[in-house]
Design an enzyme around this catalytic site. Structure first.
Site, short mmCIF file in Angstrom:
data_model
loop_
_atom_site.label_atom_id
_atom_site.label_comp_id
_atom_site.label_asym_id
_atom_site.label_seq_id
_atom_site.Cartn_x
_atom_site.Cartn_y
_atom_site.Cartn_z
CE LYS A 1 91.97 -70.09 37.29
NZ LYS A 1 91.00 -70.26 38.38
NE ARG B 1 90.00 -74.67 46.81
CZ ARG B 1 90.07 -73.84 45.78
NH1 ARG B 1 90.17 -74.30 44.55
NH2 ARG B 1 90.03 -72.54 45.98
CD GLN C 1 86.31 -69.22 44.01
OE1 GLN C 1 86.21 -69.93 45.01
NE2 GLN C 1 87.21 -69.44 43.07
CG ASP D 1 94.16 -66.30 42.27
OD1 ASP D 1 93.95 -66.88 43.35
OD2 ASP D 1 93.27 -66.10 41.43
NE ARG E 1 96.22 -68.71 40.19
CZ ARG E 1 95.86 -68.40 38.94
NH1 ARG E 1 96.77 -68.18 38.02
NH2 ARG E 1 94.58 -68.32 38.61
C1 S3P Z 1 88.05 -66.29 41.71
C2 S3P Z 1 88.14 -65.70 42.92
C3 S3P Z 1 89.26 -65.90 43.85
C4 S3P Z 1 90.47 -66.50 43.16
C5 S3P Z 1 90.11 -67.61 42.23
C6 S3P Z 1 89.12 -67.15 41.18
C7 S3P Z 1 86.85 -66.03 40.88
O1 S3P Z 1 88.84 -66.78 44.88
O2 S3P Z 1 91.40 -66.97 44.11
O3 S3P Z 1 91.27 -68.09 41.56
O4 S3P Z 1 86.88 -66.27 39.67
O5 S3P Z 1 85.85 -65.57 41.43
P1 S3P Z 1 88.04 -66.21 46.17
O6 S3P Z 1 87.02 -65.33 45.65
O7 S3P Z 1 87.46 -67.39 46.86
O8 S3P Z 1 89.11 -65.55 46.98
#
Ligand code: S3P
Length: 440
Positions: free
Chosen positions: A28, A131, A178, A327, A400
């Site tokens: 993803k 969020r 993120q 995750d 999940r």
């Molecule tokens: C993701 C980073 C993770 C993860 C999310 C996808 C990404 O979040 O939990 O499902 O694709 O960068 P965080 O970076 O906020 O922990």
């Protein structure tokens, strides 16, 4: 054998075995990035193995609303993205709908904040609108960004007034891919160099892929946690091959490791070391797993994993490993319920701000099956090997959670009923089909 076929409420049969081979859908995180980076590159990007699920489709639709031509995202089809170049995204006519996808909203914040004289509104479903977004908006403000939203910019709908940005040195308070990726995207068009420093390594797909697209990006610092972006490089469309998502593979790894008589081979799993915490924990638990056929695809390590059922030991998960298995905590919580002894999870308060409060939701749902779990502000203590019984369960809209509860139901005594099973489509649309096929 495993499930009934109603779209949302499913009867889950317990027992049986899991046998055979499964190829999990595309990663993803990598799928989102291929779409976003392709959109701001020059020329065509071709993506093979992209995840045809709701979250990446949200990203694609937002980009289409800004003028990017993207071919349909369908199972098994190569997706083509006609890049508009670094500054080609158009002001959309309407709100950009990020659906349930935190990655879409947070990475778009970074991508759009530097689009001078353009205005964007980002929103999503009720989970996403609850969020926290200030964690991305605040560091972007240090670069000159202007993002407003509810509760002093913390919640969507968010409004972005595109600005000229300036490079900055930014330490992120949490290890979040993120947040980091949003800053790296903003840095591409800022004036001057940007350095992002993380408190711990989060997944590094953005760094790997941005470099492959031609960005001037360097990973340095004594412990490799400084990411330096120098603007000015032109990104060029690429061929991207997306490996299978280890976060989706984790459901099968844990189910087959625990369900007596099971043996599965899970093919084509992305094994980027920033994502393989679940394998470290399965080793700690003495699980019978073996990585076979390791290879590299488009800058990412990939392999197949063979897993056989065995007795598992309890585990300790602490803050250090959390970013590498963020995750997988819901399914690891299920695993802990079925091994003899007490497992502990600490340093996991980030779980409370995912699609749901995953510590609370998993505790609530597994307790309905008779699990013995103590909930702490930053983790869980799980007393395992209590016989769990089938129950009326609810995903509480979290993909999940839905899939983790499906595995718990297999391992429990007596059938369960799961409401909200359709949530799995956010990241694994064929999960129920695969479960039916593998469960004998
Ligand atoms: C993701 C980073 C993770 C993860 C999310 C996808 C990404 O979040 O939990 O499902 O694709 O960068 P965080 O970076 O906020 O922990």
């Amino acid at each position: 054998m495993a499930t009934s076929n109603s779209p949302s409420k499913r009867t889950l049969c317990s027992g049986g075995v899991l046998v055979g081979k499964v190829r999990v859908p595309g990663d993803k995180s990598i799928s989102h990035r291929a779409l976003l980076f392709g959109a701001i590159s020059e020329g065509l990007t071709k993506v093979e193995g992209i995840l045809p699920a709701e979250d990446p489709i949200s990203t694609a639709n937002c980009l289409r609303a800004m003028g990017v031509v993207i071919s349909p995202i369908r199972n098994g089809e190569v997706v083509e993205i006609e890049g508009l170049g670094l500054d080609g995204l158009k002001e959309p006519d309407d709100v950009l709908d990020c659906g349930n996808s935190g990655t879409t909203m947070r990475l778009l914040m970074g991508l759009l904040v530097g689009r001078k004289d353009r205005h964007f509104v980002l929103s999503g479903d009720s989970s996403l609108r609850n969020r926290p977004m200030r964690r991305v908006g605040r560091p972007l403000k240090l670069m000159g960004g202007e993002i407003t939203g509810k509760a002093d910019g913390d919640f969507a709908p968010l409004a972005i007034n595109g600005q000229n940005l300036r490079g900055a040195v930014i330490g992120t308070p949490v290890a979040s891919a993120q947040i980091k990726s949003a800053l790296l995207l903003a840095a591409l068009t800022a004036e001057g160099t940007t350095t992002v420093i993380e408190p711990a390594h989060s997944r590094d797909h953005s760094e790997r892929m941005l470099r492959a697209f031609g960005a001037n990006l360097e990973v340095g610092g004594e412990i490799g946690r400084h990411i330096i972006v120098r603007p000015g490089a032109i990104l060029k469309g690429q061929k991207v091959i997306v490996p299978g998502d280890i976060s989706s593979a984790a459901f099968w790894l844990i189910a087959a490791a625990l369900l007596p008589g099971s043996e599965l081979t899970i093919e084509n799993i992305g094994l980027n070391p920033t994502r393989t915490g679940v394998l470290e924990i399965l080793n700690q638990m003495d699980a019978n797993i073996e990585v076979i056929n390791e290879f590299e695809v488009a800058g990412e390590p990939v392999g197949d994993i063979r897993v056989k059922s065995s007795e598992l030991k309890p585990f300790i998960i602490n803050a250090e490993i959390i970013p590498r298995l963020i995750d997988e905590v819901p399914i690891l919580t299920v695993a802990a319920c079925f091994c003899d002894g007490t497992s502990k999870i600490t340093g996991a308060s980030e779980l409370r701000i995912k699609e749901t409060d995953r510590l609370a939701v998993m505790t609530r749902q597994l307790k309905a099956m008779g699990a013995d779990i103590e909930e702490n502000p930053d983790g869980l203590i799980i007393h395992g090997k209590k016989q769990l019984h089938g129950a009326s369960l609810n995903s509480e809209t979290d993909h999940r959670v839905a899939m983790s509860l499906a595995i718990a139901a297999l391992l429990a005594k007596g059938d369960s009923l799961l409401e909200g099973s359709e949530a799995a489509a956010v990241s694994y649309p064929d999960f129920w089909k695969d479960l039916d096929r593998l469960h004998k």
